[in-house]
Design a protein around this motif. Structure first.
Motif: not given
Ligand code: ZN
Ligand code: ZN
Ligand code: ZN
Length: 89
Positions: A4-6, A8, A80, A83, A85
């Motif tokens: 579950n990242t983005c 950034h 983040c 987002d 995230a």
């Protein structure tokens, strides 16, 4: 990094850790904080959203620096705000 990242968070290769265990803005105005977060763009350590002044979120909005890390001992995660995230590291 978890899924579950983005972009950034994915761009953070070396996590910046707090230089001091205090919110620099709260120290300046004589206020209290609950937890601490470290901006991954500029390395400033500021207080969390449970703190009265929410300096980390305010800094993220005003500076456009998206990613913070928990500055609490033993916690290893990045967040983040644009987002919403979250990733552990
Ligand atoms: Zn992001
Ligand atoms: Zn603060
Ligand atoms: Zn920053």
């Amino acid at each position: 990094m978890s899924e579950n990242t983005c972009p950034h968070i994915a761009a953070v290769t070396d996590v910046r850790l707090p230089e001091r265990r205090e919110c620099e803005e709260c120290v300046r105005i004589g206020s209290d904080w609950v937890h601490l977060r470290t901006c991954q763009e500029c390395g400033r350590t500021l207080c969390c959203d449970s703190s009265p002044n929410r300096h980390a979120s305010r800094h993220a909005r005003e500076s456009g620096h998206p990613v913070i890390a928990s500055a609490e001992p033993g916690e290893r995660w990045l967040y983040c705000s644009p987002d919403d995230a979250f990733a552990e590291y």
